[in-house]
Design a protein around this motif. Structure first.
Motif, PDB file in Angstrom:
ATOM      1  N   ASP A 227       0.823  -1.214   0.000  1.00 49.85           N
ATOM      2  CA  ASP A 227       0.000   0.000   0.000  1.00 49.85           C
ATOM      3  C   ASP A 227       0.859   1.266   0.000  1.00 49.85           C
ATOM      4  OD1 ASP A 227      -2.300  -1.500  -0.062  1.00 49.85           O
ATOM      5  OD2 ASP A 227      -2.569  -1.476   2.116  1.00 49.85           O
ATOM      6  N   GLU A 228       1.900   1.273   0.829  1.00 50.86           N
ATOM      7  CA  GLU A 228       2.808   2.428   0.861  1.00 50.86           C
ATOM      8  C   GLU A 228       3.508   2.597  -0.482  1.00 50.86           C
ATOM      9  OE1 GLU A 228       5.473   2.671   4.303  1.00 50.86           O
ATOM     10  OE2 GLU A 228       4.179   1.167   5.239  1.00 50.86           O
ATOM     11  N   GLY A 229       3.917   1.483  -1.069  1.00 49.12           N
ATOM     12  CA  GLY A 229       4.598   1.525  -2.358  1.00 49.12           C
ATOM     13  C   GLY A 229       3.716   2.066  -3.461  1.00 49.12           C
ATOM     14  N   LYS A 230       2.468   1.608  -3.500  1.00 56.97           N
ATOM     15  CA  LYS A 230       1.532   2.107  -4.513  1.00 56.97           C
ATOM     16  C   LYS A 230       1.293   3.605  -4.344  1.00 56.97           C
ATOM     17  CE  LYS A 230      -1.146  -2.103  -5.286  1.00 56.97           C
ATOM     18  NZ  LYS A 230      -2.480  -2.721  -5.121  1.00 56.97           N
ATOM     19  N   ALA A 231       1.175   4.034  -3.096  1.00 60.71           N
ATOM     20  CA  ALA A 231       0.961   5.466  -2.848  1.00 60.71           C
ATOM     21  C   ALA A 231       2.124   6.294  -3.388  1.00 60.71           C
ATOM     22  CB  ALA A 231       0.778   5.712  -1.350  1.00 60.71           C
ATOM     23  N   LEU A 232       3.341   5.799  -3.206  1.00 59.05           N
ATOM     24  CA  LEU A 232       4.508   6.538  -3.727  1.00 59.05           C
ATOM     25  C   LEU A 232       4.560   6.497  -5.248  1.00 59.05           C
ATOM     26  CD1 LEU A 232       7.207   5.663  -1.089  1.00 59.05           C
ATOM     27  CD2 LEU A 232       6.355   7.922  -1.656  1.00 59.05           C
ATOM     28  N   LEU A 233       4.156   5.394  -5.858  1.00 55.22           N
ATOM     29  CA  LEU A 233       4.104   5.341  -7.320  1.00 55.22           C
ATOM     30  C   LEU A 233       3.101   6.358  -7.850  1.00 55.22           C
ATOM     31  CD1 LEU A 233       4.308   1.491  -7.868  1.00 55.22           C
ATOM     32  CD2 LEU A 233       6.007   3.172  -8.568  1.00 55.22           C
ATOM     33  N   LEU A 234       1.965   6.466  -7.194  1.00 59.00           N
ATOM     34  CA  LEU A 234       0.967   7.462  -7.603  1.00 59.00           C
ATOM     35  C   LEU A 234       1.473   8.889  -7.374  1.00 59.00           C
ATOM     36  CD1 LEU A 234      -2.265   5.692  -6.343  1.00 59.00           C
ATOM     37  CD2 LEU A 234      -1.476   5.933  -8.713  1.00 59.00           C
ATOM     38  N   LYS A 235       2.253   9.089  -6.318  1.00 59.58           N
ATOM     39  CA  LYS A 235       2.835  10.415  -6.067  1.00 59.58           C
ATOM     40  C   LYS A 235       3.826  10.783  -7.175  1.00 59.58           C
ATOM     41  CE  LYS A 235       5.150  13.251  -2.672  1.00 59.58           C
ATOM     42  NZ  LYS A 235       5.662  13.364  -1.316  1.00 59.58           N
ATOM     43  N   GLU A 236       4.609   9.796  -7.642  1.00 61.22           N
ATOM     44  CA  GLU A 236       5.539  10.034  -8.758  1.00 61.22           C
ATOM     45  C   GLU A 236       4.760  10.486  -9.991  1.00 61.22           C
ATOM     46  OE1 GLU A 236       9.158  10.184 -10.842  1.00 61.22           O
ATOM     47  OE2 GLU A 236       8.941   9.670  -8.734  1.00 61.22           O
ATOM     48  N   LYS A 237       3.661   9.814 -10.259  1.00 63.47           N
ATOM     49  CA  LYS A 237       2.818  10.155 -11.409  1.00 63.47           C
ATOM     50  C   LYS A 237       2.245  11.561 -11.266  1.00 63.47           C
ATOM     51  CE  LYS A 237      -1.413   8.388 -12.974  1.00 63.47           C
ATOM     52  NZ  LYS A 237      -2.321   7.267 -13.173  1.00 63.47           N
ATOM     53  N   GLU A 238       1.892  11.938 -10.040  1.00 64.15           N
ATOM     54  CA  GLU A 238       1.354  13.273  -9.781  1.00 64.15           C
ATOM     55  C   GLU A 238       2.430  14.347  -9.958  1.00 64.15           C
ATOM     56  OE1 GLU A 238       0.195  15.667  -5.784  1.00 64.15           O
ATOM     57  OE2 GLU A 238      -0.618  13.637  -5.956  1.00 64.15           O
ATOM     58  N   LEU A 239       3.618  14.097  -9.411  1.00 72.07           N
ATOM     59  CA  LEU A 239       4.700  15.084  -9.494  1.00 72.07           C
ATOM     60  C   LEU A 239       5.267  15.205 -10.903  1.00 72.07           C
ATOM     61  CD1 LEU A 239       6.694  14.254  -6.227  1.00 72.07           C
ATOM     62  CD2 LEU A 239       5.303  16.289  -6.676  1.00 72.07           C
ATOM     63  N   TYR A 240       5.346  14.085 -11.604  1.00 71.14           N
ATOM     64  CA  TYR A 240       5.948  14.045 -12.938  1.00 71.14           C
ATOM     65  C   TYR A 240       4.991  13.345 -13.891  1.00 71.14           C
ATOM     66  CZ  TYR A 240       9.962  15.430 -10.236  1.00 71.14           C
ATOM     67  OH  TYR A 240      10.807  16.114  -9.389  1.00 71.14           O
ATOM     68  N   PRO A 241       4.013  14.069 -14.439  1.00 70.02           N
ATOM     69  CA  PRO A 241       2.990  13.466 -15.294  1.00 70.02           C
ATOM     70  C   PRO A 241       3.559  12.720 -16.507  1.00 70.02           C
ATOM     71  CG  PRO A 241       2.422  15.744 -14.781  1.00 70.02           C
ATOM     72  CD  PRO A 241       3.804  15.503 -14.250  1.00 70.02           C
ATOM     73  N   GLU A 242       4.752  13.098 -16.927  1.00 71.20           N
ATOM     74  CA  GLU A 242       5.355  12.416 -18.072  1.00 71.20           C
ATOM     75  C   GLU A 242       5.710  10.968 -17.760  1.00 71.20           C
ATOM     76  OE1 GLU A 242       8.648  14.731 -15.972  1.00 71.20           O
ATOM     77  OE2 GLU A 242       6.578  15.086 -16.496  1.00 71.20           O
ATOM     78  N   SER A 243       5.686  10.597 -16.493  1.00 70.73           N
ATOM     79  CA  SER A 243       5.995   9.218 -16.108  1.00 70.73           C
ATOM     80  C   SER A 243       4.743   8.346 -16.021  1.00 70.73           C
ATOM     81  CB  SER A 243       6.716   9.205 -14.758  1.00 70.73           C
ATOM     82  OG  SER A 243       5.826   9.593 -13.730  1.00 70.73           O
ATOM     83  N   ALA A 244       3.584   8.886 -16.367  1.00 71.68           N
ATOM     84  CA  ALA A 244       2.310   8.188 -16.165  1.00 71.68           C
ATOM     85  C   ALA A 244       2.259   6.828 -16.858  1.00 71.68           C
ATOM     86  CB  ALA A 244       1.152   9.064 -16.637  1.00 71.68           C
ATOM     87  N   VAL A 245       2.715   6.744 -18.096  1.00 75.10           N
ATOM     88  CA  VAL A 245       2.654   5.469 -18.831  1.00 75.10           C
ATOM     89  C   VAL A 245       3.491   4.416 -18.120  1.00 75.10           C
ATOM     90  CG1 VAL A 245       3.244   4.324 -21.006  1.00 75.10           C
ATOM     91  CG2 VAL A 245       2.185   6.586 -21.041  1.00 75.10           C
ATOM     92  N   PHE A 246       4.686   4.780 -17.727  1.00 73.80           N
ATOM     93  CA  PHE A 246       5.574   3.837 -17.031  1.00 73.80           C
ATOM     94  C   PHE A 246       4.973   3.416 -15.689  1.00 73.80           C
ATOM     95  CE2 PHE A 246       9.017   3.190 -13.944  1.00 73.80           C
ATOM     96  CZ  PHE A 246       9.573   2.036 -14.487  1.00 73.80           C
ATOM     97  N   ILE A 247       4.490   4.372 -14.920  1.00 77.68           N
ATOM     98  CA  ILE A 247       3.937   4.081 -13.600  1.00 77.68           C
ATOM     99  C   ILE A 247       2.712   3.178 -13.723  1.00 77.68           C
ATOM    100  CG2 ILE A 247       2.874   5.082 -11.539  1.00 77.68           C
ATOM    101  CD1 ILE A 247       5.920   5.536 -11.765  1.00 77.68           C
ATOM    102  N   GLU A 248       1.862   3.437 -14.702  1.00 78.21           N
ATOM    103  CA  GLU A 248       0.686   2.585 -14.902  1.00 78.21           C
ATOM    104  C   GLU A 248       1.093   1.145 -15.189  1.00 78.21           C
ATOM    105  OE1 GLU A 248      -2.475   3.153 -14.331  1.00 78.21           O
ATOM    106  OE2 GLU A 248      -1.960   5.176 -13.678  1.00 78.21           O
ATOM    107  N   ARG A 249       2.144   0.956 -15.966  1.00 78.01           N
ATOM    108  CA  ARG A 249       2.624  -0.405 -16.248  1.00 78.01           C
ATOM    109  C   ARG A 249       3.160  -1.081 -14.996  1.00 78.01           C
ATOM    110  NH1 ARG A 249       5.558   0.331 -22.103  1.00 78.01           N
ATOM    111  NH2 ARG A 249       3.618   0.719 -23.225  1.00 78.01           N
ATOM    112  N   VAL A 250       3.869  -0.338 -14.181  1.00 79.24           N
ATOM    113  CA  VAL A 250       4.387  -0.905 -12.941  1.00 79.24           C
ATOM    114  C   VAL A 250       3.223  -1.296 -12.027  1.00 79.24           C
ATOM    115  CG1 VAL A 250       5.727  -0.422 -10.855  1.00 79.24           C
ATOM    116  CG2 VAL A 250       6.593   0.311 -13.065  1.00 79.24           C
ATOM    117  N   LEU A 251       2.229  -0.432 -11.938  1.00 82.16           N
ATOM    118  CA  LEU A 251       1.068  -0.735 -11.094  1.00 82.16           C
ATOM    119  C   LEU A 251       0.310  -1.972 -11.604  1.00 82.16           C
ATOM    120  CD1 LEU A 251      -0.231   2.875 -10.367  1.00 82.16           C
ATOM    121  CD2 LEU A 251       0.732   1.264  -8.713  1.00 82.16           C
ATOM    122  N   GLU A 252       0.222  -2.112 -12.923  1.00 83.71           N
ATOM    123  CA  GLU A 252      -0.405  -3.307 -13.487  1.00 83.71           C
ATOM    124  C   GLU A 252       0.379  -4.566 -13.112  1.00 83.71           C
ATOM    125  OE1 GLU A 252      -0.880  -2.896 -17.716  1.00 83.71           O
ATOM    126  OE2 GLU A 252      -2.113  -1.088 -17.493  1.00 83.71           O
TER     127      GLU A 252
END
Length: 122
Positions: free
Chosen positions: A93-118
């Motif tokens: 849960d903590e890890g997912k929250a930080l991945l979502l924070k990365e996506k929020e801070l750096y929107p250009e990472s959204a595609v990569f972060i979504e793949r990691v979350l999948e």
């Protein structure tokens, strides 16, 4: 003529080099001991080096409000790295929250972060 030119160049260089500042230059981000901690973990992946790496990530995240930093935000990729390492350490849960924070801070990472979350969901 050569002496006059030489004297002029010396005076000009002294004038230019004396215009420095004693003020400390601010950095865009605080990286703490990121490079060495990551290297140590990759070289010897054990619980001790993992805990050291996680502590380094936490110090990086805490150190962004220091007077030596002018961006006051976490460096790119740190939330994603930290989040992924937390997921590997069982703190999903903590890890997912930080991945979502990365996506929020750096929107250009959204595609990569979504793949990691999948991948995490599988």
């Amino acid at each position: 003529m050569k002496k006059l030119l030489c004297a002029f160049l010396v005076a000009a260089s002294l004038l230019l080099f004396s215009c420095g500042t004693t003020e400390k230059v601010k950095k865009p981000y605080e990286w703490d001991n990121y490079t060495m901690a990551t290297y140590n973990y990759v070289k010897v992946p054990n619980d001790e080096t993992l805990q050291s790496l996680l502590a380094t990530y936490q110090r990086i995240m805490d150190g962004q409000n220091s007077e030596n930093v002018y961006r006051n935000t976490v460096p790119p990729g740190v939330c994603a790295d930290y989040g992924y390492m937390l997921i590997l350490a069982g703190k999903t849960d903590e890890g997912k929250a930080l991945l979502l924070k990365e996506k929020e801070l750096y929107p250009e990472s959204a595609v990569f972060i979504e793949r990691v979350l999948e991948m995490v969901e599988r």
